[in-house]
Motif scaffolding. Structure first.
Motif, mmCIF file in Angstrom:
data_model
loop_
_atom_site.group_PDB
_atom_site.id
_atom_site.type_symbol
_atom_site.label_atom_id
_atom_site.label_comp_id
_atom_site.label_asym_id
_atom_site.label_seq_id
_atom_site.Cartn_x
_atom_site.Cartn_y
_atom_site.Cartn_z
ATOM 1 N N LEU A 228 0.710 -1.263 0.013
ATOM 2 C CA LEU A 228 -0.031 -0.137 -0.016
ATOM 3 C C LEU A 228 1.125 1.288 0.119
ATOM 4 O O LEU A 228 0.519 2.248 -0.752
ATOM 5 C CB LEU A 228 -0.809 -0.176 1.206
ATOM 6 C CG LEU A 228 -2.268 0.622 1.442
ATOM 7 C CD1 LEU A 228 -3.258 -0.092 0.089
ATOM 8 C CD2 LEU A 228 -3.008 0.461 2.567
ATOM 9 N N ILE A 232 0.743 4.491 -2.839
ATOM 10 C CA ILE A 232 0.624 5.762 -2.436
ATOM 11 C C ILE A 232 1.589 6.534 -2.705
ATOM 12 O O ILE A 232 1.509 7.559 -3.229
ATOM 13 C CB ILE A 232 0.239 5.778 -0.752
ATOM 14 C CG1 ILE A 232 -1.025 4.998 -0.435
ATOM 15 C CG2 ILE A 232 -0.006 7.186 -0.432
ATOM 16 C CD1 ILE A 232 -1.213 4.893 1.048
ATOM 17 N N ASP A 262 -10.269 7.280 5.201
ATOM 18 C CA ASP A 262 -10.040 8.649 6.195
ATOM 19 C C ASP A 262 -8.746 8.421 6.809
ATOM 20 O O ASP A 262 -7.760 9.367 6.879
ATOM 21 C CB ASP A 262 -11.049 8.820 7.075
ATOM 22 C CG ASP A 262 -12.397 9.477 6.525
ATOM 23 O OD1 ASP A 262 -12.036 10.004 5.655
ATOM 24 O OD2 ASP A 262 -13.339 9.566 7.300
ATOM 25 N N CYS A 264 -6.423 6.625 5.767
ATOM 26 C CA CYS A 264 -5.164 6.586 4.608
ATOM 27 C C CYS A 264 -4.846 8.228 4.499
ATOM 28 O O CYS A 264 -3.782 8.521 4.291
ATOM 29 C CB CYS A 264 -5.731 6.109 3.350
ATOM 30 S SG CYS A 264 -4.750 5.534 2.503
ATOM 31 N N GLU A 265 -5.983 8.890 4.562
ATOM 32 C CA GLU A 265 -5.785 10.504 4.233
ATOM 33 C C GLU A 265 -4.964 11.092 5.422
ATOM 34 O O GLU A 265 -4.042 11.847 5.195
ATOM 35 C CB GLU A 265 -7.030 11.184 4.392
ATOM 36 C CG GLU A 265 -7.797 11.112 2.932
ATOM 37 C CD GLU A 265 -9.243 11.804 2.896
ATOM 38 O OE1 GLU A 265 -10.057 11.408 2.769
ATOM 39 O OE2 GLU A 265 -9.012 12.981 3.407
ATOM 40 N N MET A 266 -5.226 10.654 6.699
ATOM 41 C CA MET A 266 -4.304 11.030 7.670
ATOM 42 C C MET A 266 -3.231 10.573 7.608
ATOM 43 O O MET A 266 -2.026 11.356 7.804
ATOM 44 C CB MET A 266 -4.859 10.489 9.416
ATOM 45 C CG MET A 266 -6.363 10.843 9.132
ATOM 46 S SD MET A 266 -6.444 12.570 9.798
ATOM 47 C CE MET A 266 -5.904 12.813 11.362
ATOM 48 N N ILE A 268 -1.284 10.068 4.878
ATOM 49 C CA ILE A 268 -0.370 10.796 3.868
ATOM 50 C C ILE A 268 -0.223 12.235 4.444
ATOM 51 O O ILE A 268 0.857 12.713 4.268
ATOM 52 C CB ILE A 268 -1.397 10.696 2.484
ATOM 53 C CG1 ILE A 268 -1.550 9.531 2.187
ATOM 54 C CG2 ILE A 268 -0.819 11.628 1.646
ATOM 55 C CD1 ILE A 268 -2.667 9.338 1.108
ATOM 56 N N SER A 269 -1.183 12.848 5.002
ATOM 57 C CA SER A 269 -1.010 14.154 5.381
ATOM 58 C C SER A 269 0.111 14.275 6.504
ATOM 59 O O SER A 269 1.208 14.997 6.555
ATOM 60 C CB SER A 269 -2.192 14.891 5.990
ATOM 61 O OG SER A 269 -2.409 14.661 7.120
ATOM 62 N N LEU B 103 -7.648 7.634 -3.943
ATOM 63 C CA LEU B 103 -6.285 8.014 -3.799
ATOM 64 C C LEU B 103 -5.979 8.935 -4.759
ATOM 65 O O LEU B 103 -5.383 10.095 -4.724
ATOM 66 C CB LEU B 103 -5.601 6.849 -4.010
ATOM 67 C CG LEU B 103 -3.839 6.733 -3.601
ATOM 68 C CD1 LEU B 103 -4.047 6.980 -2.037
ATOM 69 C CD2 LEU B 103 -3.402 5.420 -3.813
ATOM 70 N N LEU B 106 -7.183 12.514 -3.817
ATOM 71 C CA LEU B 106 -6.321 12.981 -2.942
ATOM 72 C C LEU B 106 -5.109 13.440 -3.493
ATOM 73 O O LEU B 106 -4.695 14.648 -3.377
ATOM 74 C CB LEU B 106 -5.825 11.971 -1.768
ATOM 75 C CG LEU B 106 -6.809 11.745 -0.557
ATOM 76 C CD1 LEU B 106 -6.466 10.536 0.037
ATOM 77 C CD2 LEU B 106 -7.253 12.659 0.164
#
Lengths: 286, 117
Positions: A228, A232, A262, A264-266, A268-269, B103, B106
């Motif tokens: 994963l 990403i 959600d 995943c977003e955390m 990434i940021s 993805l 984003l």
């Protein structure tokens, strides 16, 4: 394909080992760690013999990845990061410094490590989110996941260049062409190389299955995290230059991980700044 | 109406004032019920703090109406071009997976915001 004969996996491993010796410092650190009477001071002395490694370890210990504390000595860095983790990080650092024989024209080493480090940082942060024990091993496995790619470039640049050219015309990903043309891909090759260098199973198994985690019997979940993180990293502009496309998602393995978008977003940021910091630290002189 | 820093926000808090990025684009309207998704968007655009409706304060009907107006006003063309570029690096069949779609979403936002700064 080129007229050059295609090497078998075993031939390629022995050829690579001629160019890139198994990292000496890793073996020395490993011996020291496994010895019951070794102190933090002993480990620090081994690391201090290599000024480049010392600087990078100190910078890493001071980076946000380890909480941005004031760490001014190798002894404190070892206490903070952990002895086994320091050993594994030194492995990554020596790997990043090697493979200098790769022809620069079609394989940019800097981009390769940029992608690998991004994958390592993302994998570590996903592991923390998933409450995995010892998340640092994901950092290491992430950094090493494409080691087979770098080694292929160093040993059979011409053949690999042809393989990369095929991906321009076909609707497929690099590892599938590698398997078709060579009989193995960079994931298998990388894992075999690490195995040959006595790097433990919990790292080389993740490297082996980073494109197909659902096929791993023993480390499927861990390999999914690397899988994963790889996807990403590529999607967010930290791509490697050999692989132009994002890997196929192993959806069976992905479902099992139960990482919401959600979360995943955390991840990434949270990872973004760390990735840039760690790339700067580890690839400073490339 | 308390002003909270991004780190203090929790899901289901309600915005007491709209949130705009530095170039004045609307990121979330007044009355929006916040979720994790918004925290990421705010962080991405460098928002430091936002005004939140105090818990005992009623959420007005007017506020609710505003939320139905779409929160994305960023130049659609820029978005589309960036999206096209990012989708190109995926195998076409991969784009059908909901996670990959998210993805891409984003990654598009991230890239557009990088260009803006």
């Amino acid at each position: 394909m080129s007229t050059e004969t295609l090497p078998t996996l075993a031939e390629l491993i022995s050829r690579t080992s001629e160019i890139n010796s198994p990292p000496l410092i890793y073996n020395r650190l490993n011996e020291a760690i496994n010895h019951p009477r070794t102190s933090v001071g002993d480990i620090a002395r081994i690391i201090s013999e290599d000024p480049g490694l010392t600087t990078r370890v100190l910078k890493l210990a001071n980076s946000p990845l380890y909480g941005s504390r004031q760490v001014d000595s190798i002894n404190r860095a070892i206490t903070l990061i952990g002895t086994k983790e320091i050993r594994d990080i030194s492995l990554c650092v020596s790997m990043i410094c090697s493979f200098s024989t790769i022809p620069k024209e079609f394989f940019c080493l800097h981009n390769h490590w940029r992608h690998s480090i991004a994958c390592g940082v993302l994998a570590k942060n996903i592991a923390i989110f998933q409450r995995e024990p010892s998340a640092d091993r994901f950092f290491v496995a992430g950094i090493l996941h494409d080691i087979g790619q770098a080694a292929l470039c160093a040993t059979i640049p011409q053949i690999l260049e042809n393989i990369i050219a095929i991906t321009d015309h076909e609707n497929t990903v690099l590892n599938e062409i590698e398997t078709r043309e060579l009989g193995y891909d960079h994931a298998i090759f990388g894992a075999e190389l690490l195995k040959n260098w006595n790097i433990p199973l919990n790292i080389h198994e993740l490297v082996r299955f980073h494109h197909s985690p659902s096929q791993s019997d023993s480390h499927g979940r861990d390999a999914t995290i690397i899988h994963l993180a790889d996807i990403i990293a590529q999607a967010f502009g930290y791509g490697s230059n050999a692989e132009k496309r994002v890997a196929r998602l192993d959806s069976e393995a992905f479902e099992k991980l139960e990482l919401s978008s959600d979360q995943c977003e955390m991840v990434i940021s949270q990872s973004e700044q760390q990735i840039d910091d760690i790339i700067a630290i580890l690839t400073a002189e490339l | 109406m308390p002003t909270l820093s991004i780190d203090q926000l929790k899901p289901f808090m309600v915005l007491a004032a709209e949130v705009r990025n530095r170039s004045g684009r609307l990121l979330a309207p007044r009355g929006m019920v916040l979720s994790e998704k918004h925290f990421v968007v705010f962080k991405t655009w460098g928002i430091k703090d936002v005004e939140i409706v105090a818990q005992d304060e009623p959420v007005t009907a007017e506020m609710h109406q505003e939320t139905s107006a779409i929160s994305e006003t960023t130049d659609q063309e820029t978005f589309n071009k960036t999206r096209e570029k990012i989708e190109m690096i995926f195998l076409p069949e991969e784009l059908e997976h909901p996670f990959i779609q998210r993805l891409v979403e984003l990654a598009v936002r991230k890239q557009v915001s990088r260009h803006e700064h």
